[in-house]
Every structure is written in structure tokens, then in C-alpha cells.
Scaffold this motif. Structure first.
Motif: not given
Lengths: 325, 284
Positions: A60-62, A70-71, A74-77
Motif C-alpha cells: 500500500a505504501e509504495y 504512478e509507482q 511515489v518512489y521518486i518522492l
């Protein structure tokens, strides 16, 4: 004092480093998805038994159920916010584990770097003063051996010779286990000697060769001949006139090398059981601790990028012509 | 007729090159070192005495003797035989990996240097980025994730080693592009591919070969370091792995486990670096 454009130059250099940082993060992201395991497992690590709830939380977190772009976002952020995930093995956030290992690594790297630069430059000048003399040839042979010899081999041989056989130095770690009778500084220094010299050898040979070549080029220039014919002492000619100009390529290369030392520290720290980032990385490869490995990868690449940037900026200050490029 | 002339001029070039090369003492020593290793690698099956991967062919840590010329290791494997096969492993890995790097590097560098403009700008940026990322560490990461079979090791090292070759090739192509013979080929209506491949590439081959030489020695060292850390395939007798095994038993003072692979690895990398230095000096 500075030529106009220094600020623009620095901003331009900073901006040009951004794509590299992005590529490093994307490589990590690609590895998570290209790996022959479930991406969630890559973010947890091969931790044997992990509760289903924990894996679900990571998922869920990633945003692993969302689309790939989108993933990636999320990862870059996450990485930009210095969130490198959580190491299941250590039971701690990756960032904290790395932060704990940095002082030891920094001590080792800084010592090795100083040794390499100081001795390399001094020997380089010494060789350039009398090219093709016996000492020059001897140094030449030693430097060839120095940059051909892999660090892990040198580390193993040095440990075997000076620690296990001759007993001159301790065999590993930072401090004597169970306390040391003398001062703490002396204890750390004796432990530091062998790993620092091992780590320094390659760069020492490199700095030596660079200094020698650069000095030889400079010493053949007209203004040096003028300085000599004016009757200036050899010392003034060498250190005041020649070295100042010969040192520029040495500065550039050695700055770049500083970041790369970290990768070289992996084997050195492993052999000497030095509790820094290198040993951490080695242990992470043994355990399959992927979050930690990928975190250290980002940190190492950042170190290299930042040290390259610093070199560029220093160079831009020293030689304003560079800024025009 | 044409091909005969080409061969004659090639032979002439080579003999002139050799006359200059043999004046470089370091280069000759390097060539001897490398020749020694190559001969051992070729002769390995004929002169090895045991199966290099078989355990228990002798006692554990047997000292060097007439049955085991260089003794045995902690699993009772014959070190002399492992050393010989290790030469094959080292040469195979470095040749193939450097070959991969050379192909990628010269194609990327040639395209950028030949076409210039935005293409060159992009490719240079990519090259620069890959030069910044520490190759050894990325290899470590890749092999930990994908496993360290020999082919993965070779292709990983090969794919990561190209940036320095690309830079050299690009620089040479930019320099050659403006020369008269290239302009003449253009005027004669030769295609881009013909010019790039047959006119320029053949002319800039020497510097590309030299940078490949250095990539070769670094590929060998990378493989050795990875094996030393135990990340490559354990069944392959690499010198790095032998040194890594020896490290675990340093306290037992079994020098014959450590020194032979150490010496071989040094001879080989010193040899390659000396040859690279000598070639560098000749074309400059």
C-alpha cells in the motif's frame, strides 16, 4: 573578486546534476520491477518469514497496485524525501543504519585520501625533477604495481603479512576488543593504519603519475626556463612557479576520485572488519537485504555526484575560463 | 590486386609499429607477462593434474609436494590445477566483457561524434551519467538480485564498462569528421554508414583498442573482486574466489592457498596495464 557569472555557473552545474540523480533513482525502481521476485519482496528483503500484514502495508505504501508511472512517482518522492525504506534485518530505517556507518567510513576515506594526495604529489615532484633517474624508474615500477593491484588482494596480503605474521598491527575493527590500556586516539590510529594505506594505494599511484606528467610538461615551458635563467633557486622554481600550474589536473582528478573511494571501501572494510558503509554493503549482499542495498546505492551515487560538483565549482573559481563552456 | 596491396601496407604498418613497440621496455615486459598467462590458459587441460573443481583429491590443506605441486585448499582441491583453469576464467571474462563494452562504446561514441548536434548532446549526457555511477557497486547490486552465474557476471561487467570507450571514440570521430579524406568521400557520394564505418572507424581504431585494453584489465579486476566477495558462481575456480577462500583461513598460515592466485592476478593485470601504457605512448 570573482569574474561575473560564477553564480550562473554554479546554478548551471547544479541543474546538470539533476538528470544523474533521477537516473540513479530510476535504476533502483527498474531493479525492483525487473527482479525475479515480487516487487513487494524487493522492498522488504529476503527476510525469511515476514508477516502478511507487513507485506500488505509495504504494498500500500509504495502503491504497488497502481500503474507503473504512478509507482515511479511515489518512489521518486520517497527517495527525494530521504525515505529509503526499512531494513527488516536490522529492524531500523535504512537511512538511520547508513547514518550510523558514515563516521567510520568517512574517517577511513579522509585518511586514505590525504595520504594519497600528499605522498602522491611529493613523490611526483621528486620524480619529475630528475626524469629517468634510478629513483624515478623505481617509483615508476612501484606505481604500476600500485594501480594494477586490486584492493581486495592488497588488503588480504597486508593483513596476512603485517598483522597475522609480524603482529605489528591489529587484525581488524576500530578499537581493541575489551578495552585498550593507552589512549583511545592511539588505539583507533593503530587500527586505521593498514586499511587506510590499502585504500590509498591505488589513488596514490594515480596522483603520483598525474603529478609527474604534469610537472614534466610544466618544467619544459618557457617561463620556467626564464625563472631558472634569472637565477632563482631550484626550490622557488619547483614550488612557486611550476607546482602552482601543474597541480590543476591533479585537483580535478583527485576530487572525482574521492567519491569513487567509497565503492573501493567495500572490499577494504570487509577484509579489515571496519564497521563502515562498505562492510554494511557486503553484509547486505550476503543477506539479500535489498532495501539497504538500494539505499546505499543512492547514497554512494549522491556522494560521487556531489564531489564532482564541488570539483567543478572549485575549478570554476580557480579558472574562470571553464565557466564559458 | 587491391587486397594484396592492402595486405602489404598492413604488414608494413605492423612491422613499423613493432619496431617502435619493442623499444618500450615496460611494454615488452607486459607482453611477456600476458603471453605467459595466455599460454597457461591454452595449455591448461594438458598440464593440469587434477579436476580443478573436484573436492578431496588430496588431504585438506596438504602442503605443496610432488603429488600436489602447489598443495590443496580447505576442500582438498588441487591448487595448481585450479590456478590453470583460473587463467582461462580471467581471460574469458575480461575478453568477453571488454568486447561487449567496446561494441557498445564505439557505436554510441561513433553515432554521437559523427552526427553531432542534439543526438551527440543526448548521448554525451547519457555517457556522462553512466561514468558517474560507480560501476563496481552497480554490478554488486545487479548480481545480488539476479544471481552471479558466469554469463550474468560477464554481461554485467561488459554492459557497465562502455562509457570510457564511448568518450574516446566520440572525440576521435569529431576530430576526423572534418578531415579532407572524409570530405572527399562525401563528395564522391558515399553513404553515412560507409564513411563512418570504412573511412573513419578504421582510422581511429588504435585509440579505441587502447581504451579497450584498460577496460579489459578493469573488467578482470571487477570479476576478481566480485568473486572475492563470494558474489559470483562458487563452482568456477576464479582467482578472486581462491583469494577470497584463502582470506577465511589466513590465521592458519597456509601461504600456498593465498600466494599463487595472488601472484597470477598481479602478473596479468600488471601485464595488461603495461601494454596499455606502451600503446598509449606510441600513438601520442
Amino acid at each position: 573578486m570573482y569574474a561575473p557569472g560564477l553564480k550562473t555557473y554554479i546554478i548551471k552545474r547544479l541543474l546538470s546534476a539533476l538528470p544523474t540523480i533521477l537516473v540513479v533513482i530510476v535504476i533502483n525502481f527498474a531493479l525492483i520491477h525487473a527482479a525475479p521476485y515480487d516487487p513487494a519482496l524487493m522492498l522488504v528483503g529476503e527476510a525469511g518469514y515476514v508477516s502478511k500484514e507487513y507485506v500488505a502495508r509495504i504494498r500500500a505504501e509504495y502503491g504497488l497496485d497502481k500503474s507503473l508511472p504512478e509507482q515511479l512517482l511515489v518512489y521518486i518522492l520517497k527517495v527525494v524525501n530521504a525515505d529509503f525504506g526499512y531494513s527488516y534485518f536490522h529492524g531500523e530505517p535504512v537511512l538511520r543504519i547508513i547514518a550510523q556507518a558514515i563516521p567510520a567510513t568517512l574517517l577511513l576515506m579522509a585518511t586514505a585520501f590525504t595520504i594519497a594526495i600528499l605522498i602522491g604529489i611529493v613523490f611526483g615532484i621528486f620524480s619529475a625533477r630528475k626524469p629517468n633517474s634510478m629513483t624515478d624508474i623505481l617509483f615508476g615500477i612501484l606505481s604500476t604495481a600500485g594501480y594494477s593491484m586490486p584492493r581486495f588482494l592488497l588488503a588480504t596480503l597486508v593483513l596476512w603479512m603485517f598483522s597475522l605474521n609480524l603482529g605489528w598491527f591489529p587484525s581488524g575493527g576500530v578499537r581493541t576488543v575489551g578495552g585498550y590500556s593507552g589512549s583511545d586516539v592511539v588505539d583507533v590510529l593503530t587500527h586505521l593504519c593498514l586499511p587506510a594505506l590499502t585504500l590509498a594505494t591505488y589513488d596514490l599511484a594515480l596522483v603520483y603519475r598525474l603529478t609527474r606528467t604534469s610537472m614534466l610538461d610544466t618544467l619544459a615551458k618557457d617561463y620556467i626556463i626564464t625563472a631558472r635563467s634569472k637565477g632563482l633557486s631550484e626550490k622557488t622554481v619547483l614550488f612557486k612557479h611550476a607546482l602552482r600550474n601543474a597541480i590543476a589536473p591533479v585537483v580535478t582528478t583527485s576530487g572525482v576520485r574521492f567519491g569513487l573511494l567509497l565503492a573501493g571501501a567495500v572490499t577494504t572494510e570487509t577484509v579489515f572488519n571496519w564497521p563502515g558503509m562498505g562492510r554494511l554493503i557486503y553484509e547486505a549482499t550476503l543477506l539479500g537485504d535489498y532495501p539497504l542495498l538500494m539505499g546505499t546505492f543512492v547514497v554512494i551515487c549522491m556522494t560521487v555526484i556531489i564531489s564532482n560538483l564541488l570539483v567543478d565549482i572549485i575549478y570554476g573559481i580557480l579558472d574562470p575560463r571553464v565557466r564559458l563552456k | 590486386m587491391l587486397s594484396k596491396n592492402l595486405i602489404i601496407s598492413f604488414v608494413g604498418d605492423m612491422s613499423r609499429f613493432w619496431r617502435r613497440y619493442k623499444k618500450n621496455r615496460g611494454g615488452v615486459v607486459g607482453l611477456l607477462f600476458l603471453a605467459f598467462v595466455v599460454i597457461l590458459a591454452i595449455a591448461a587441460p594438458a598440464i593440469s593434474t587434477y579436476d580443478p573443481t573436484k573436492t578431496g583429491v588430496g588431504g585438506i590443506f596438504a602442503e605443496p609436494s610432488s603429488t600436489h605441486l602447489l598443495g590443496t585448499d580447505h576442500l582438498g582441491r588441487d591448487i595448481y590445477s585450479r590456478l590453470l583453469v583460473g587463467a582461462r576464467v580471467a581471460l574469458l571474462v575480461s575478453f568477453l566483457a571488454a568486447g561487449i563494452s567496446a561494441v557498445i562504446g564505439s557505436v554510441v561514441g561513433a553515432i554521437g561524434g559523427y552526427f553531432g548536434g542534439i543526438v551527440d548532446h543526448l548521448l554525451s549526457k547519457v555517457t556522462e551519467i553512466f561514468q558517474v555511477i560507480p560501476m563496481f557497486f552497480l554490478a554488486l547490486l545487479l548480481l545480488t538480485i539476479f544471481g552471479g552465474s558466469q554469463w550474468i557476471v560477464i554481461s554485467t561487467i561488459g554492459v557497465l564498462g562502455w562509457p570510457s570507450i564511448a568518450r574516446v571514440t566520440r572525440g576521435e570521430f569529431i576530430r576526423e569528421r572534418e578531415k579532407e579524406y572524409v570530405q572527399a568521400a562525401f563528395a564522391l557520394g558515399a553513404s553515412n554508414l560507409d564513411i563512418a564505418l570504412f573511412e573513419i572507424f578504421l582510422n581511429v581504431l588504435p585509440p579505441i583498442i587502447i581504451s579497450t585494453c584498460f577496460v579489459m584489465s578493469s573488467a578482470m579486476l571487477t570479476e576478481a573482486a566480485l568473486s572475492f566477495l563470494g558474489i559470483s558462481d562458487p563452482s568456477i575456480p576464479s582467482w578472486g574466489r581462491m583469494i577470497g577462500d584463502a582470506r577465511l583461513f589466513l590465521f592458519r598460515d597456509v601461504w600456498w592457498v593465498l600466494l599463487p592466485p595472488a601472484l597470477m592476478l598481479c602478473i596479468t593485470t600488471i601485464g595488461i596495464n603495461l601494454i596499455g601504457d606502451a600503446l598509449n605512448r606510441i600513438i601520442r
